[in-house]
Design a protein around this motif. Structure first.
Motif, PDB file in Angstrom:
ATOM      1  N   GLU A 195       0.909  -1.263  -0.023  1.00  6.96           N
ATOM      2  CA  GLU A 195       0.167  -0.032  -0.064  1.00  6.96           C
ATOM      3  C   GLU A 195       0.874   1.331  -0.051  1.00  6.96           C
ATOM      4  OE1 GLU A 195      -2.469  -0.298   3.418  1.00  6.96           O
ATOM      5  OE2 GLU A 195      -3.676  -1.877   2.810  1.00  6.96           O
ATOM      6  N   LYS A 196       2.089   1.069   0.613  1.00 10.71           N
ATOM      7  CA  LYS A 196       3.113   2.312   0.369  1.00 10.71           C
ATOM      8  C   LYS A 196       3.729   2.283  -0.723  1.00 10.71           C
ATOM      9  CE  LYS A 196       1.435   2.970   4.545  1.00 10.71           C
ATOM     10  NZ  LYS A 196       0.584   4.175   4.790  1.00 10.71           N
ATOM     11  N   THR A 222       3.317   3.852  -3.406  1.00 10.50           N
ATOM     12  CA  THR A 222       3.233   5.005  -4.140  1.00 10.50           C
ATOM     13  C   THR A 222       4.636   5.995  -3.873  1.00 10.50           C
ATOM     14  OG1 THR A 222       1.713   7.258  -4.451  1.00 10.50           O
ATOM     15  CG2 THR A 222       2.166   6.441  -1.940  1.00 10.50           C
ATOM     16  N   GLY A 224       6.304   4.768  -6.828  1.00  8.36           N
ATOM     17  CA  GLY A 224       5.709   4.735  -8.180  1.00  8.36           C
ATOM     18  C   GLY A 224       5.443   6.387  -8.447  1.00  8.36           C
ATOM     19  N   SER A 225       5.597   7.195  -7.636  1.00 11.57           N
ATOM     20  CA  SER A 225       5.155   8.743  -7.927  1.00 11.57           C
ATOM     21  C   SER A 225       6.665   9.155  -8.447  1.00 11.57           C
ATOM     22  CB  SER A 225       5.031   9.456  -6.826  1.00 11.57           C
ATOM     23  OG  SER A 225       5.732   9.259  -5.620  1.00 11.57           O
ATOM     24  N   TRP A 251      -1.321  -6.310  -4.516  1.00 16.14           N
ATOM     25  CA  TRP A 251      -0.638  -5.354  -5.090  1.00 16.14           C
ATOM     26  C   TRP A 251      -1.552  -4.810  -6.189  1.00 16.14           C
ATOM     27  CZ3 TRP A 251       4.087  -4.576  -8.582  1.00 16.14           C
ATOM     28  CH2 TRP A 251       4.074  -3.007  -8.762  1.00 16.14           C
ATOM     29  N   PRO A 302      -1.410  -1.147  -8.165  1.00 15.11           N
ATOM     30  CA  PRO A 302      -0.665   0.346  -8.287  1.00 15.11           C
ATOM     31  C   PRO A 302      -2.002   1.191  -8.555  1.00 15.11           C
ATOM     32  CG  PRO A 302       0.000  -1.666  -9.898  1.00 15.11           C
ATOM     33  CD  PRO A 302      -1.186  -2.268  -9.000  1.00 15.11           C
ATOM     34  N   ASN A 303      -1.370   2.426  -8.421  1.00 13.79           N
ATOM     35  CA  ASN A 303      -2.465   3.663  -8.440  1.00 13.79           C
ATOM     36  C   ASN A 303      -2.071   4.305  -9.994  1.00 13.79           C
ATOM     37  OD1 ASN A 303      -3.299   3.413  -5.918  1.00 13.79           O
ATOM     38  ND2 ASN A 303      -1.497   4.568  -5.233  1.00 13.79           N
ATOM     39  N   GLU A 304      -3.059   4.715 -10.500  1.00  9.51           N
ATOM     40  CA  GLU A 304      -2.975   5.379 -11.785  1.00  9.51           C
ATOM     41  C   GLU A 304      -2.055   6.469 -11.713  1.00  9.51           C
ATOM     42  OE1 GLU A 304      -4.702   4.631 -14.363  1.00  9.51           O
ATOM     43  OE2 GLU A 304      -5.855   3.131 -13.952  1.00  9.51           O
ATOM     44  N   GLU A 340       1.046   6.410 -12.045  1.00 14.71           N
ATOM     45  CA  GLU A 340       2.454   6.237 -11.492  1.00 14.71           C
ATOM     46  C   GLU A 340       3.266   5.305 -12.354  1.00 14.71           C
ATOM     47  OE1 GLU A 340       1.075   6.202  -6.708  1.00 14.71           O
ATOM     48  OE2 GLU A 340       1.535   4.185  -7.572  1.00 14.71           O
ATOM     49  N   HIS A 394      -1.188   1.137 -15.784  1.00 14.49           N
ATOM     50  CA  HIS A 394      -0.217   1.347 -14.743  1.00 14.49           C
ATOM     51  C   HIS A 394       1.238   1.523 -15.178  1.00 14.49           C
ATOM     52  CE1 HIS A 394      -3.839  -0.396 -12.703  1.00 14.49           C
ATOM     53  NE2 HIS A 394      -3.795   0.839 -12.158  1.00 14.49           N
TER      54      HIS A 394
END
Length: 902
Positions: A764-765, A767, A770-771, A790, A792-794, A796, A819
């Motif tokens: 969850e961390k 990001t 990924g950022s 897992w 991923p966030n959009e 990233e 992603h």
């Protein structure tokens, strides 16, 4: 090597002690002026300056020897008595004043009889002075060399159609290109090293009946290095006109206008063979009309820069070396024509063909030699050393062709190219090591705002674009990792190095250097049978590189330290059981690399090497690494301001790192770019600010119950604003411990490559990783991130090209093509809990490979299904590889083989 010698002398002057710099300021300006003259002469293709280069080189060598020898003398004197600039220094100034005319360093006079060794140098510079004044005044005569278009054209017309052994696919591809549907004028570039078959391929293309029928008119012109427009336009007008009267007593402008009229309204094919300069294209391109009738121009060149310049929108056809099979086919046809090769000669013939390393011209030339010996009486001997056989018998044609590439190099690239001869035949050269060596050798002329390493990368790209060296392997983000040089080009390096007094290869089988072994600036050892090297005499030796494998170092230290002016010592193949204390006498060292076999305590006196730029110390065999084998570093190493690269195997500071690096005599290591692998680095803001320009950092943290993870202050990585590569390995002594890393982990925005191991951070961390806007390579090992899912966030991982997940408990991976929009390579190792690869991963347009090792059968099945789906959609580029244990460990060995130096 005048240019390289002057650049090195310039650095010696700039790095000399402060009192000397003031007195030598006029000499410094003179050296800079000479460098500008050489740069200018390269642009003008000056011939007269070339006659002076050997004299400038020798004088520069001797000037550098005088300065550095006396710096060493002053240092030795300072050990016993405190004194300023001694009388011997004034002798230096007087000698240099005579060596460099028109320089008035001071009012000191001298008696030349006291400096007999300098008389030859003084005589050399006396003759140089007049020539330099002519260049400055612009009185130098232009070269009288003529373009060889006539001979080249005649050679083309008279020659028969050459066999296209191994080039069938090239011919088919280019033929389709020529007759393609594009109606616009198209410029097609064929690029490759000398002798690779560019002209042969184009000749067959030009003479193909389909191509002859396709075009209304055709012309072929050999441009060469010293072309003349009058000649170029003359042959083009004759080839495209109705008779030769159009060229009688015509000016260049009239010929150019005639050419344009000859081509206007007609579908034409023009071949410009052997183009060396973008100017040649600029001179003729506006006279090739574009009437939207599918006309074509073919350029053959050794330089990618020329091809890109001529048509940046069109793909380049890069010529490849022949395969061993095609090499044998070409050699057999060259020797026997349409007849069969005798059975008893096939095996040795195939060996000879393979030893030509796929270069067609070398194969044809050696074939001509073998054709005189149809019975094969000498084939075994020739097979042992094809390069030697060519050099002794038929090498002139091949050497002349390859020498053109060397002669065309600008001054600043010649030393860099010749340095490729330092490495043994067929050696895979790591780019990072090569660049560090170039910088230490003093080949790179400083040019702000780029660093020396960045300039060296530019030099390297130029050599690659000129088809002089070849890329062997690339990194996961596409950067060049290793290089090779063809045997024939390496032979050229060695021959030119001999002529230029540049390099000495010490090999029991070497045939290149048979002259007196004095005046050696660089020596590369390729055979341990020559040790100890009593054949090396020159006390002014600057570089010593060991490329042979030695298990004992005791007999070498006394030999090495006899060269007091040594700047480069690469002894990575030599294992030391303790630090070779004698090396500390080599105060001019810039590059030092060696191995140790177990625990090694680096002496505090390392600080004596104040000129040191690169220090590499690794274990002899990383596969034998024991968890307690450590390199212990003294606090003094953090007080050496010239350091650029520190590369260790488990480097550990004996006391608190914070205390080591910060103190009353602390310095800012502004030049330091690489620090790897250091243990338990305390990332306080104060520590990181000592290394403001760090680009690559490798750290191992060994955790115990007495230390909290948070005490290392990982959030301060953000202060390393120029950091591009970071590797963090977290090791917990307690195998049962499951404590995750603190959540305050933060990274600088400039980061491009990140390797994490053992962090156990929640997915969850992710990001925080990924950022990162510039991240291209991400390697996650040994539960770097923990948890079963897992997602991923959009937005990233926008630039990620390579993703490795290894030894992880991940079960469900919920992701799609949005992603990882630029992912090229996905690698999953030991992911035994993972159920499947997300099917939408296959829709990533850039994805090239999926590699798997020790994953569930369901993961393998999902990967195969992704490949099948993409093939059904017409995507043939995606490949799935399921690696064996041998594949996996071979890859890991190759990665770790020289990992410290890279």
């Amino acid at each position: 090597m005048a240019y390289a010698a002057l650049v090195s002398l310039l650095q010696t002057l700039e790095e000399s002690p402060q009192p000397m710099q003031h007195i030598l300021s006029d000499l410094l300006e003179k050296v800079r002026c000479l460098l500008e003259i050489l740069d200018d002469s390269a642009r003008k293709n000056s011939l007269s300056i070339k006659d002076l280069e050997g004299q400038i080189r020798d004088a520069s060598f001797q000037a550098q020897d005088i300065i550095e020898s006396n710096v060493l003398t002053q240092l030795e004197l300072s050990k016993s008595v405190s004194c300023g600039v001694g009388s011997c220094f004034w002798e230096i100034i007087s000698a240099l004043q005579d060596m460099f005319p028109a320089i008035h360093l001071c009012d000191t006079s001298m008696n030349l009889d006291k400096h007999k060794g300098l008389k030859k140098v003084i005589d050399k510079f006396a003759s140089i002075s007049g020539a330099l004044s002519k260049i400055k005044d612009g009185k130098e005569e232009a070269p009288s060399a003529r373009n060889s278009w006539g001979a080249g054209s005649s050679r083309f017309i008279a020659s028969n159609k050459s066999a296209l052994v191994g080039l069938d696919q090239d011919l088919l591809h280019l033929k389709e290109w020529l007759v393609g549907s594009s109606s616009n004028l198209d410029i097609i570039s064929i690029v490759g090293m000398g002798g690779i078959g560019k002209t042969t391929l184009t000749r067959n293309l030009y003479s193909d009946p389909l191509i002859e029928d396709r075009f209304d008119t055709r012309a072929w012109v050999v441009v060469s290095q010293d072309y003349h427009l009058q000649d170029l336009f003359t042959i083009l007008v004759i080839s495209t006109g109705k008779d030769g009267s159009e060229v009688q007593e015509k000016s260049v402008n009239e010929l150019a206008d005639r050419l344009y009229k000859n081509l206007k309204g007609r579908r034409y094919l023009i071949v410009m063979d052997d183009v060396w300069d973008t100017k040649a294209w600029d001179d003729v391109k506006r006279f090739f009309p574009d009437d939207n009738n599918s006309s074509r121009v073919i350029l053959t060149t050794r330089q990618s820069e020329v091809a890109i310049y001529a048509n940046p929108r069109s793909p380049i056809h890069h010529m490849s070396l022949l395969s061993p099979e095609s090499s044998w086919d070409l050699l057999r046809e060259t020797i026997f024509g349409q007849e069969d090769c005798p059975y008893e000669l096939e095996k040795i013939g195939q060996e000879i063909a393979e030893n030509c390393k796929g270069l067609p011209l070398a194969i044809v030339v050696i074939g001509g030699l073998l054709s005189r010996d149809i019975k094969g009486e000498n084939w075994e001997h020739i097979a042992q050393d094809v390069t030697l056989a060519l050099a002794r018998n038929e090498g002139d044609q091949l050497t002349d062709i390859l020498t053109l590439s060397y002669n065309s190099l600008p001054h600043h690239l010649k030393a860099c190219f010749l340095y490729m001869g330092v490495f043994p035949e067929d050696y895979e050269i790591f780019v990072s090591q090569l660049i560090k060596l170039w910088v230490a050798e003093g080949f790179i002329k400083p040019l702000t705002p780029k660093s020396l390493e960045e300039l060296a990368e530019d030099y390297l790209s130029d050599l690659i674009n000129r088809s002089l060296i070849e890329v062997r392997r690339r990194k996961h983000n596409g950067e060049i990792k290793t290089l090779i040089i063809h045997d024939m080009l390496r032979e050229l390096c060695l021959k030119k190095a001999q002529d230029e007094k540049f390099l000495q290869i010490m090999n029991s089988h070497s045939h290149v250097f048979l002259q007196d072994r004095n005046n050696q600036r660089r020596v590369s050892i390729h055979s341990d049978s020559l040790l100890p090297l009593t054949v090396v005499h020159d006390p002014y030796l600057r570089s010593l590189l060991y490329c042979c494998d030695l298990h004992s170092s005791n007999r070498l230290v006394s030999f090495i330290v006899s060269f007091k002016l040594l700047k480069v010592l690469d002894a990575l193949t030599i294992r030391f059981s303790e630090f070779p204390i004698g090396i500390l006498e080599l105060v001019h060292l810039r590059y030092l690399a060696f191995c140790h076999s177990s625990n090694l305590w680096l002496t505090a006196s390392i600080r004596k090497l104040q000129n040191l730029q690169t220090l590499v110390i690794i274990l002899r065999d990383t596969r034998m690494l024991h968890q307690d084998d450590t390199l212990y570093l003294p606090s003094s190493i953090w007080k050496m301001p010239q350091l650029r690269h520190l590369l260790f195997e488990k480097g550990f500071s004996r006391s608190s790192f914070l205390e080591d690096i910060i103190g009353e005599d602390s310095v800012v290591l502004e030049n330091l770019q690489t620090l790897s692998d250091i243990t338990n680095l305390n990332c306080t803001k104060e520590v990181l600010e000592i290394m403001p320009n760090l680009k690559k950092l490798g750290i191992s943290y060994v955790h115990n119950s007495l230390t909290e993870w948070s005490s290392y202050e990982f959030n301060n990585f953000i202060y390393l604003h120029k950091l591009e590569t970071l590797k963090c390995v977290f090791i917990t002594r307690d195998a049962q411990a499951k404590e995750p890393l603190p959540l305050n982990l933060a990274f600088p925005l400039n980061l491009r490559k990140l390797t994490l191991s053992g962090c156990r951070i929640s997915w969850e961390k992710m990001t925080v990783v990924g950022s990162l806007p510039n991240l291209e390579v991400l390697k996650l090992r040994d539960n770097a991130f923990a948890g079963s899912m897992w997602e991923p966030n959009e937005g990233e991982f926008t630039k990620l090209k390579y993703l490795l997940i290894e030894s992880n408990h991940l079960e469900d991976w919920c992701a799609n093509h949005t992603h990882f929009p630029q992912l090229r390579h996905l690698c999953l190792n030991f992911c035994t809990w993972l159920k499947a690869i997300p099917s939408d991963i296959g829709d990533i347009g850039t994805l090239e490979t999926i590699e798997l090792f020790e994953c569930n059968s369901s993961v393998v099945a999902s990967a195969m299904l992704i490949q099948e789906e993409q093939e059904s959609l017409g995507n043939e580029g995606l490949r799935v590889r399921v690696n064996s244990y041998d594949d996996y460990f071979k890859a890991r060995r190759n990665t770790s083989l020289r990992k410290v130096t890279t």
